[in-house]
Enzyme design. Sequence first.
Site, short mmCIF file in Angstrom:
data_model
loop_
_atom_site.label_atom_id
_atom_site.label_comp_id
_atom_site.label_asym_id
_atom_site.label_seq_id
_atom_site.Cartn_x
_atom_site.Cartn_y
_atom_site.Cartn_z
N GLY A 145 0.83 -1.19 0.00
CA GLY A 145 0.00 0.00 0.00
C GLY A 145 0.87 1.25 0.00
O GLY A 145 2.07 1.21 0.25
N CYS A 146 0.24 2.39 -0.27
CA CYS A 146 0.99 3.65 -0.37
C CYS A 146 1.53 4.10 0.98
O CYS A 146 2.72 4.42 1.11
CB CYS A 146 0.12 4.73 -1.00
SG CYS A 146 -1.52 4.92 -0.25
N PHE A 147 0.69 4.13 2.02
CA PHE A 147 1.17 4.50 3.35
C PHE A 147 2.25 3.54 3.85
O PHE A 147 3.27 3.98 4.38
CB PHE A 147 0.01 4.55 4.35
CG PHE A 147 -0.85 5.78 4.26
CD1 PHE A 147 -0.30 7.05 4.38
CD2 PHE A 147 -2.22 5.67 4.08
CE1 PHE A 147 -1.10 8.19 4.31
CE2 PHE A 147 -3.02 6.79 4.01
CZ PHE A 147 -2.46 8.06 4.13
N ALA A 150 5.77 4.29 2.15
CA ALA A 150 6.47 5.45 2.72
C ALA A 150 6.95 5.16 4.14
O ALA A 150 8.09 5.50 4.50
CB ALA A 150 5.55 6.67 2.71
#
Length: 342
Positions: A145-147, A150
């Site tokens: 996922g994106c979160f 990061a």
Amino acid sequence: MIEVGIVGGSGYGAIELIRLLQHHPVVHIKYVFSHSKQNESIKGTFSHLYHKDIMFTELDIAEVECDAIFFATPSNVCKKFVPDLLNKGIKVIDLSGDFRLQDPEIYRQYYGEYPLAQKWLKQAVYGLAEQQDNYQDVQLIANPGCFPTASLLALSPLIKAGVIDEEQIIIDAKTGVSGAGRTIKQQTHFPELNENFQAYAIGKHKHTPEINQFLSQLAGHEVKVRFTPHLVPMTRGILATCYVSFKRPVTEEAIRKLYQDEYDSKPFIRIRSSNNFPATKEVSGSNFCDIGLYVDETSQTGIIISVIDNLVKGASGQAIQNMNRLFGLNEQTGLNQTPVYP
């Protein structure tokens, strides 16, 4: 030439895949699948692709012949097709959450359904590209996922080195609205979003168990972070601010060297110099993750700031990076875009 298909063709993730893959030197986009748009021209939905003569079609497993398929769909879609695709020898790169979590009960709690049987989950490799070395004989990639992308890139060096108190990790993350997809929602309606800033899914965001699972695997024991996402009135980008406490005295110079040693050979990770902290616009449109570091040597606490483009490194760019490695290509192939600035 690697022939690929893209499922969920009318969404932001799929359109970003098309934008990037059309410049990939050894990839041909053979199919773009969309149940809601079948038999329509892609330029009718996305006029910025007016020059592309691509038709949306409906996915029919019996008729599909290609090397790999990307699923840029909502969760609980990809899992319905994976067994048949893998049995046909087609590699699958899933940008949804269907194969990220290994515990069926946790998956049901956060995604509302049970996942596929454990034998299929075990085949999935979690594709956090900079922390994943095993691509040999892999057929199924669970794209992070994106979160988590990061956050995990920011925290992994510290967890692997065992220098922080793993019970005191706080992740305060902000995202642009494109992460919510194209479906209209009150929360992302312009009058609600504009000139506004809000936390959401507090204590129950579906990316929390994904972050916990990966950090626990790195640490060799259970790790639970405190993660809160926020919605910012901008289109692209994620900025994750991670707060940590050190277990023993460290210097900023030592921590910076730890990150440099970890990521020196990783072309998409850029470690900023001292007192130089990244902003989302500085990675926009690219597959870079920029990381800035601050260590308070008096209190022995640290702040790690990580920025990515949620649609590229947080989704489609990383998916292509994983595809490159699946097929034995240089992971940078087709992903050398300079960030768009300003």
